[in-house]
Design an enzyme around this catalytic site. Structure first.
Site, PDB file in Angstrom:
ATOM      1  N   ARG A  64       0.858  -1.228  -0.081  1.00 54.24           N
ATOM      2  CA  ARG A  64      -0.022  -0.064   0.165  1.00 54.24           C
ATOM      3  C   ARG A  64       1.175   1.371  -0.008  1.00 54.24           C
ATOM      4  O   ARG A  64       0.045   2.416  -0.095  1.00 54.24           O
ATOM      5  CB  ARG A  64      -0.788   0.050   1.045  1.00 54.24           C
ATOM      6  CG  ARG A  64      -1.881  -1.266   1.313  1.00 54.24           C
ATOM      7  CD  ARG A  64      -2.961  -1.005   0.374  1.00 54.24           C
ATOM      8  NE  ARG A  64      -4.010  -2.112   0.256  1.00 54.24           N
ATOM      9  CZ  ARG A  64      -4.414  -2.806  -0.733  1.00 54.24           C
ATOM     10  NH1 ARG A  64      -3.637  -2.878  -1.923  1.00 54.24           N
ATOM     11  NH2 ARG A  64      -5.029  -3.981  -0.337  1.00 54.24           N
ATOM     12  N   HIS A 235      -3.175 -16.293  -7.577  1.00 55.92           N
ATOM     13  CA  HIS A 235      -4.185 -16.786  -6.804  1.00 55.92           C
ATOM     14  C   HIS A 235      -5.299 -17.575  -7.272  1.00 55.92           C
ATOM     15  O   HIS A 235      -6.362 -17.271  -7.579  1.00 55.92           O
ATOM     16  CB  HIS A 235      -5.059 -15.638  -6.287  1.00 55.92           C
ATOM     17  CG  HIS A 235      -5.343 -14.147  -6.887  1.00 55.92           C
ATOM     18  ND1 HIS A 235      -5.558 -14.189  -8.368  1.00 55.92           N
ATOM     19  CD2 HIS A 235      -4.940 -12.854  -6.427  1.00 55.92           C
ATOM     20  CE1 HIS A 235      -5.589 -13.080  -8.369  1.00 55.92           C
ATOM     21  NE2 HIS A 235      -5.311 -12.110  -7.642  1.00 55.92           N
ATOM     22  N   ASP A 308      -1.589 -12.798  -0.913  1.00 51.41           N
ATOM     23  CA  ASP A 308      -2.362 -11.870  -1.330  1.00 51.41           C
ATOM     24  C   ASP A 308      -2.761 -10.918  -0.111  1.00 51.41           C
ATOM     25  O   ASP A 308      -4.260 -10.562  -0.095  1.00 51.41           O
ATOM     26  CB  ASP A 308      -3.612 -12.396  -2.108  1.00 51.41           C
ATOM     27  CG  ASP A 308      -4.160 -11.100  -3.040  1.00 51.41           C
ATOM     28  OD1 ASP A 308      -3.836 -10.044  -3.035  1.00 51.41           O
ATOM     29  OD2 ASP A 308      -5.370 -11.564  -3.645  1.00 51.41           O
ATOM     30  N   PHE A 326     -12.171  -4.976  -1.697  1.00 50.18           N
ATOM     31  CA  PHE A 326     -11.558  -6.594  -1.664  1.00 50.18           C
ATOM     32  C   PHE A 326     -10.589  -6.882  -1.251  1.00 50.18           C
ATOM     33  O   PHE A 326      -9.392  -6.116  -1.264  1.00 50.18           O
ATOM     34  CB  PHE A 326     -11.664  -6.965  -3.487  1.00 50.18           C
ATOM     35  CG  PHE A 326     -12.661  -7.113  -4.091  1.00 50.18           C
ATOM     36  CD1 PHE A 326     -13.464  -8.073  -4.107  1.00 50.18           C
ATOM     37  CD2 PHE A 326     -13.058  -5.612  -5.015  1.00 50.18           C
ATOM     38  CE1 PHE A 326     -14.663  -8.138  -5.041  1.00 50.18           C
ATOM     39  CE2 PHE A 326     -14.174  -5.859  -6.037  1.00 50.18           C
ATOM     40  CZ  PHE A 326     -14.885  -6.979  -5.951  1.00 50.18           C
TER      41      PHE A 326
END
Ligand code: DOR
Length: 449
Positions: A64, A235, A308, A326
């Site tokens: 982030r 994923h 993830d 999400f």
């Protein structure tokens, strides 16, 4: 740099023979099944009953920074990673600004070095601004100080086949790999937010069908075959994807794949309460998919477990299900989930855990062959001392507030997981000891906690 030597006494190497392991100046200096003499100034780590693994490597972490430092920073994400037993993480490109230039990649890399807790390897975007149209500066990112090898528009699928083909051709020149978020956008509406099935119909939520993932995986393995390049499936979440992977690998196509801890254990039924903690992309799937993913991980069809780790600030997550962000946290719990699902059931041993959480991810990311900066290496004399010490018998009730992450979107809160990380060593320096973060003096200011 000189380090205080460390002697790890009586650990079981990858769950097999017991040995003393001496770490000096960043490398494994000695491994002995008989008692190893340590320098008088060595820190002694008693490891009776503990398992020593190569340091874990996460192919898929969202840190982030830059842009959403309220959700996570390189430093807090690195700390969460070390607590989870990781010594290297790949930082996804969907930051703000996006990591689509050499400068942006070098900046993330430098932030990782400054934190000094794990090696932070930036992932470069495949396309400028993750828009899926024009290739990003792939070559410049590869040649930058960050040495980018993995490229991904994660969060978005590289949906245009021509763009994907060009990206694969381009990264081949420097041994790179494209990590694809496989999701054909025309097979789901823009508001899709869960698995399309009987439950989504009942809940009135728009869904993605599993086939939206599978058609892209099938297309991309054919593009990898055509270009002679490497594709990685981020994923993987469906049984159909596993079938395509099995087939492609049987033909010798250069495809690798990862599965997340949440897709190995959680199912779509959890959405019954509309709790956005369980909203993730790709979505949680039915039990048949989960079972196929477990089989594929055990037999090597799926190469790696990747977290993830997707931290989100409370004000982005605590919304009505359709509007919430999400993603879920994963770094601090990944090993516990894999141990609970795969090791406790006898489907995998600790050597297999080392393979799927360290060796293969390091190989896929190009981190294995980096000399004294290498990851995913054997626990052997002369190798970089990136190591993780695990208590296989521990039973831990996950508490979302016991976390180094800035975010709290933890889907494992209240669950009991097997095994716990006791210590992590980055080039011989402990980053975690007795399960607690260690203050890192050499390259950082202040304490981690
Ligand atoms: O759930 C997800 N969260 N899936 C993604 O692909 C992106 C990620 C994020 O960045 O939050």
């Amino acid at each position: 740099m000189t380090h205080q030597p460390v002697i790890v006494r009586g650990a079981s190497l990858l769950g097999e023979q017991t040995a003393d392991v001496l770490l000096v100046d960043g490398v494994v200096a000695e491994v002995g099944t008989a008692r190893v003499d340590a320098p008088s100034d060595a820190r002694v780590v008693e490891a009776d009953g503990l398992v020593l693994l190569p340091g874990l490597v996460d192919l898929h972490t969202h840190l982030r920074e830059p842009g959403r430092e309220d959700a996570e920073t390189v430093r807090t994400g690195s700390a969460a990673a070390a607590r989870g037993g990781y010594t290297a993480v790949l930082a996804m490109a969907n930051t703000s600004p996006v990591t689509d230039t050499a400068e942006a990649a070098e900046r993330v890399h430098a932030l990782g070095r400054a934190a000094g807790i794990v090696d932070v390897q930036p992932v470069g975007a495949v396309t400028k601004g993750l828009r899926g149209e024009e290739l990003a500066e792939l070559g410049l990112m590869a040649r930058s100080r960050a040495g980018v090898r993995v490229f991904s528009d994660d969060g978005k699928c590289v949906a245009d086949a021509r763009v994907m083909r060009r990206a694969l051709e381009y990264v081949k020149a420097f041994g790179g790999v494209v990590s694809q978020h496989a999701q054909e956008p025309t097979l789901a509406g823009a508001t899709a937010c869960c698995h399309e099935g009987e439950l989504s119909g009942r809940l009135g939520l728009p869904g993605w069908p599993g086939v939206a993932e599978e058609v892209i995986v099938a297309r991309d393995v054919m593009l990898a075959r055509h270009t002679g390049s490497r594709v990685h499936v981020a994923h993987a979440s469906t049984a159909g994807t596993v079938e395509v992977l099995r087939w492609a690998k049987s033909l010798g196509i250069q495809v690798t794949a990862e599965v997340t801890p949440h897709h190995l254990l959680l199912t779509t039924d959890l959405l019954g309460g509309y709790d956005p903690t369980f909203k993730v992309n790709p979505p949680l799937r039915p039990a048949e998919d989960v079972e196929a993913l477990r089989d594929a991980l055990a037999d090597g069809t799926i190469d790696a477990v990747a977290t993830d780790h997707a931290p989100h600030a409370r004000h982005d997550k605590e919304h009505a299900f359709v509007d919430a962000a999400f993603g879920m946290l994963g770094l601090e719990t990944a090993l516990g989930v894999v141990a609970s699902v795969m090791v406790s059931s006898g489907r995998m041993g600790w050597g297999d855990v080392a393979r799927v959480m360290s060796t293969r991810p390091a190989e896929i990311a190009g981190l294995a062959g980096r000399g004294d900066q290498g990851h995913g290496r054997p626990v052997a004399v002369g190798e970089p001392a990136n190591l993780t010490l695990v208590d296989p018998a521990a039973s831990v009730v996950v508490d979302r507030d016991d976390s180094a992450s800035l975010s709290r979107n933890n889907p494992w809160h209240g669950r009991t997981l097997t095994a716990a990380v006791r210590a992590t060593f980055l080039r011989g320096t402990p980053t975690v000891l007795d399960g607690q973060l260690v203050e890192i003096g050499a390259t950082t200011e202040g304490s981690l906690t």
